[in-house]
Write a protein that holds these residues in place. Structure first.
Motif, mmCIF file in Angstrom:
data_model
loop_
_atom_site.group_PDB
_atom_site.id
_atom_site.type_symbol
_atom_site.label_atom_id
_atom_site.label_comp_id
_atom_site.label_asym_id
_atom_site.label_seq_id
_atom_site.Cartn_x
_atom_site.Cartn_y
_atom_site.Cartn_z
ATOM 1 N N HIS A 163 42.055 0.049 62.946
ATOM 2 C CA HIS A 163 42.089 -0.853 63.740
ATOM 3 C C HIS A 163 41.910 -0.751 65.205
ATOM 4 O O HIS A 163 41.425 -1.369 65.694
ATOM 5 C CB HIS A 163 43.802 -1.274 63.370
ATOM 6 C CG HIS A 163 44.201 -2.179 64.509
ATOM 7 N ND1 HIS A 163 44.491 -3.738 64.182
ATOM 8 C CD2 HIS A 163 44.751 -2.116 65.782
ATOM 9 C CE1 HIS A 163 44.916 -4.461 65.414
ATOM 10 N NE2 HIS A 163 45.036 -3.149 66.101
ATOM 11 N N GLU A 164 42.297 0.340 65.663
ATOM 12 C CA GLU A 164 42.190 0.860 66.901
ATOM 13 C C GLU A 164 40.532 1.087 67.236
ATOM 14 O O GLU A 164 39.870 0.688 68.246
ATOM 15 C CB GLU A 164 42.608 2.283 67.048
ATOM 16 C CG GLU A 164 44.221 2.246 67.225
ATOM 17 C CD GLU A 164 44.825 0.999 67.956
ATOM 18 O OE1 GLU A 164 44.170 0.610 68.836
ATOM 19 O OE2 GLU A 164 45.851 0.412 67.518
ATOM 20 N N HIS A 172 39.203 -2.355 68.051
ATOM 21 C CA HIS A 172 39.204 -2.694 69.563
ATOM 22 C C HIS A 172 38.148 -2.052 70.334
ATOM 23 O O HIS A 172 37.752 -2.707 71.183
ATOM 24 C CB HIS A 172 40.703 -2.147 70.061
ATOM 25 C CG HIS A 172 41.864 -3.066 69.556
ATOM 26 N ND1 HIS A 172 41.929 -4.203 69.773
ATOM 27 C CD2 HIS A 172 43.194 -2.527 68.902
ATOM 28 C CE1 HIS A 172 42.938 -4.843 69.159
ATOM 29 N NE2 HIS A 172 43.788 -3.875 68.923
ATOM 30 N N GLU A 183 43.824 -9.036 68.073
ATOM 31 C CA GLU A 183 44.372 -8.245 67.195
ATOM 32 C C GLU A 183 43.850 -8.529 65.671
ATOM 33 O O GLU A 183 43.695 -7.700 64.873
ATOM 34 C CB GLU A 183 46.146 -8.521 67.090
ATOM 35 C CG GLU A 183 46.458 -7.885 68.448
ATOM 36 C CD GLU A 183 46.263 -6.140 68.892
ATOM 37 O OE1 GLU A 183 46.348 -5.654 67.597
ATOM 38 O OE2 GLU A 183 46.157 -5.918 69.706
ATOM 39 N N HIS A 222 51.368 -10.237 69.663
ATOM 40 C CA HIS A 222 50.956 -9.824 68.251
ATOM 41 C C HIS A 222 51.422 -11.043 67.496
ATOM 42 O O HIS A 222 52.420 -11.801 67.382
ATOM 43 C CB HIS A 222 51.554 -8.821 67.893
ATOM 44 C CG HIS A 222 50.825 -7.551 68.360
ATOM 45 N ND1 HIS A 222 50.867 -7.227 69.765
ATOM 46 C CD2 HIS A 222 50.097 -6.797 67.846
ATOM 47 C CE1 HIS A 222 50.198 -6.251 70.070
ATOM 48 N NE2 HIS A 222 49.631 -5.742 68.943
HETATM 49 ZN ZN LIG Z 1 45.693 -3.713 68.205
#
Ligand SMILES: [Zn+2]
Lengths: 363, 363
Positions: free
Chosen positions: A238-239, A242, A293, A337
């Motif tokens: 997930h990071e 980003h 997100e 979020h």
């Molecule tokens: Zn995130």
């Protein structure tokens, strides 16, 4: 013009007042054109107070019906409320009268077109102009900038909150190996990312990515995951998402661009409305970070699937979060979020789609 | 024009004269919407010229003794001033990013430069304003601006508003007593007594607002306490009244502090203007009603938002008309005589082209 009898070669332009240069003393006067010159002559007199060729005098532009100023080369001025007289004269001399901007500004039916144009173009600037500027800014940002930003941030956090990791070596190696597997799937290549372990201190269980590809994961998050390495790798994917999608730079430029635009029209909307707009802009930025997100979640699913992991591993992390922190909230406009139950569902749905199963919502 | 005839002869005798505001909402609407449109189309660059047209309209319709004020700044000049300030800010941030030790440099420089920019901005605003062909000037320096604006607001904040009247007094003295017109000085010295009298009412209004919020918290205490102890205990149904109360609290806070601020602003205006003299003998005066002023400001914002900004020109003209028509000056002696003697003084003349706007500060 006050019925004054003018000599045949004198064309009257307007009545008003004349001031010597830099003085508040005024003389009641009229503006005339005589022998190719524009001149101010006193009422009841013939000897000009000041005069010059039209190209040597400066006539202020028309705004509404405020007084016009005619500035002579000697610094003296003639001031008149008779805008129409001045405009008629300028039009006659081929100087365009009151000008295009004033023509647009008049309170006529055609103003409706301008109002509509302003709304449409305002919407277009918000919808396409700002995102385009953000893309241009990102494309022209030299790579040194995110590197410096990241270096500064990590140094600051190390000095204030973080301390060195206390995880056992083999646990760290497990996670680092899994991380290398998914990082290799990123178009930037495994070399674009560095993974750092830190004791999170006050920050607690967390993982984050800095714009240059520096990833940080806290001991607390690894501990919370228990023995589930795959789940930790899912969070790291997930990071990586980003970083790939350049979310932090994009968010920064977007916020800067919106604030700048609001500030530029501030004088035209008043300070109270400006405040309302800034608050509204803040809410929009939050909803934007929510979509970021969701994008990173989807990227995690893709990377995990490519690397041969369980694509929904990150959903297990959200289940764990719900259990530990009691986050059962639904998506709410004020939150950064998306609500975790919603995110979990989206992740599972998306993994079904990319694995070739049909969209569950269409079943 | 008929206005020229009616306006000019207005009282050349001494005595009390009110300011007249001749702007019209319909006329300003055109100027405003064209400003907004061109600002959008040029991605904000036109806003400098928009500001010039807006100020020329408002100054040019503010009339004392049949003569209007004038705004002389040029769009290019304002644009260059903004670019200088923006450029300085960007350079500072780049330096801070390149040398991590200098992280606090931008904040430090801004703190030091701000009073200087405020003084520069006030001087710019004064020098581009004229009445009867004579410019205003402002002679205050950075030290005075630091005391009035930074030290004053700091004191007001750390004493939770109790020393606000002292800060207002410093601001009024700094702005008022450093203002010049044709080399002659304005003098302002509002007394603390009347300032505190108008502050007290605002303080009470703010207290009422805080009281309502305290009541809201008390009413929901049975829900808030368990939420702090064990997060996640509340069901979404239980959270609804809590969110509802939070929204009400936010609105109450905004409304009461807004009303308190507007009441105070109007009170300070009256006290300050009425404590100001020009050239030691001509007395300025302001008699706005605090209730009426607050009502106009609040209804303006509501109407502007409800009409998606389209009534903003009406709102701006309405506020300008109300405040200017409750402002006046008592001249001692013959007015014609007075204005025969006033001459522009050195520094303010023409030098505005070397000036830049600095920190824009309404004057
Ligand atoms: Zn995130």
């Amino acid at each position: 013009m006050k019925g004054s009898i003018l000599a045949s070669d004198n064309a009257a332009i307007a009545a008003g007042e004349w001031h010597p240069a830099g003085s508040s003393r005024s003389v009641e006067a009229r503006l005339i054109e005589r022998a190719g010159e524009i001149a101010a002559v006193p009422v009841g007199g013939e000897k000009p107070l000041a005069g010059a060729g039209l190209s040597w005098v400066e006539i202020s532009g028309r705004v509404g019906s405020i007084p016009r100023r005619v500035t002579f080369p000697d610094g003296s001025i003639f001031e008149t409320w008779d805008n129409d007289g001045v405009d008629r004269y300028l039009a006659m001399r081929g100087k365009g009268g009151a000008g295009l901007v004033h023509w647009l500004e008049q309170f006529r039916l055609r103003l409706i077109v301008i109002v509509l144009l302003a709304f449409v173009l305002g919407g277009a600037v918000y919808r396409w102009g700002v995102p385009l500027l953000v893309e241009v800014a990102i494309a022209t940002t030299p790579p040194i900038v995110p590197q410096l930003m990241a270096k500064g941030t990590l140094e600051a956090l190390d000095q204030t909150t973080f301390s060195p990791t206390k995880l056992p070596d083999d646990r760290r190696k497990d996670i680092a190996d899994g991380f290398a597997r998914i990082a290799a799937q990123s178009p930037r290549g495994a070399g674009a990312y560095t993974l750092n372990f830190r004791d999170g201190g006050l920050i607690g269980p967390n993982a984050f990515a800095l714009p240059d590809g520096t990833l940080v994961i806290t001991d607390q998050l690894v501990t919370m995951a228990g023995g589930d390495t795959e789940m930790v790798v899912g969070v790291l994917a997930h990071e990586i998402g980003h970083v790939e999608l350049e979310h932090s730079l994009r968010q920064f430029y977007r916020a800067a661009g919106m604030t700048g635009l609001i500030m530029l029209i501030a004088g035209d909307v008043g300070s109270a409305v400006e405040d309302v707009l800034v608050q509204g802009g803040g809410l929009l930025a939050l909803s934007y970070s929510r979509s970021a997100e969701a994008e990173a979640d989807r990227r995690s699913v893709e990377l995990m699937a490519k690397a041969g992991y369980d694509p929904t591993a990150i959903a297990r992390f959200f289940a764990l979060l719900e259990e530990k922190l009691g986050d059962k909230s639904n998506t709410n406009i004020l939150s950064t979020h998306p609500g975790t139950p919603q995110r979990k569902k989206d992740i599972i749905d998306y993994s079904r789609i990319i694995s070739g199963q049909s969209d569950p919502d269409l079943q | 024009m008929s206005f020229a005839e009616s306006a000019r002869p207005a009282g050349q005798a001494g005595g009390f004269h009110r300011i007249v505001f001749t702007g019209k909402a319909s006329e300003y609407f055109g100027i405003w919407i064209v400003n907004v449109l061109l600002t959008i189309v040029t991605l904000g660059i036109y806003s400098a010229w928009a500001k010039v047209r807006r100020n020329r309209y408002f100054f040019g319709n503010t009339v004392l003794l049949g003569r209007s004020f004038e705004y002389h700044a040029k769009g290019l000049q304002i644009l260059i001033g903004r670019l200088i300030v923006l450029g300085g800010f960007v350079v500072l941030n780049i330096i801070a990013a390149l040398v991590p030790i200098l992280v606090l440099l931008p904040t430090l420089v801004v703190l030091i430069a701000l009073p200087w920019l405020v003084a520069k901005g006030l001087r710019f605003s004064a020098r581009v304003t004229s009445y009867r062909n004579v410019r205003f000037d402002f002679v205050g320096g950075a030290g005075g601006a630091f005391k009035a604006f930074i030290l004053g607001s700091l004191l007001a904040v750390i004493t939770i508003g109790i020393l606000t009247p002292l800060a207002s007094r410093w601001v009024a003295r700094y702005v008022g007593s450093n203002l010049r017109y044709g080399g002659k000085a304005f003098e302002t010295d509002p007394k603390l007594g009347p300032l505190y009298k108008s502050w007290l009412l605002s303080f009470l209004i703010a207290l009422v607002g805080l009281g309502i919020i305290a009541l809201l918290v008390l009413m929901n205490l049975s829900l808030i306490l368990p939420m702090i102890e064990t997060p996640g205990l509340l069901t979404p149904e239980q959270q609804i009244p809590l969110i509802f109360s939070a929204v009400i609290g936010y609105i109450v806070l905004f409304a009461t502090f807004g009303i308190a601020g507007l009441f105070y602003k109007a009170g300070v205006r009256n006290v300050t203007w009425s404590a100001t003299t020009f050239d030691g003998q001509h007395q300025l005066m302001s008699d706005v009603s605090r209730t009426r002023y607050t009502w106009i400001a609040i209804s303006n914002v509501i109407v502007t938002i409800l009409t998606l900004g389209l009534m903003r020109p009406w709102a701006a003209v309405r506020m300008a008309r109300y405040t200017w028509e409750h402002t006046g000056i008592t001249f001692t002696g013959d007015v014609g005589e007075l204005f025969n003697r006033i001459e522009a003084q050195g520094s303010a003349v023409g030098s505005e082209f070397m000036d830049f706007e600095g920190f824009d500060f309404g004057f």
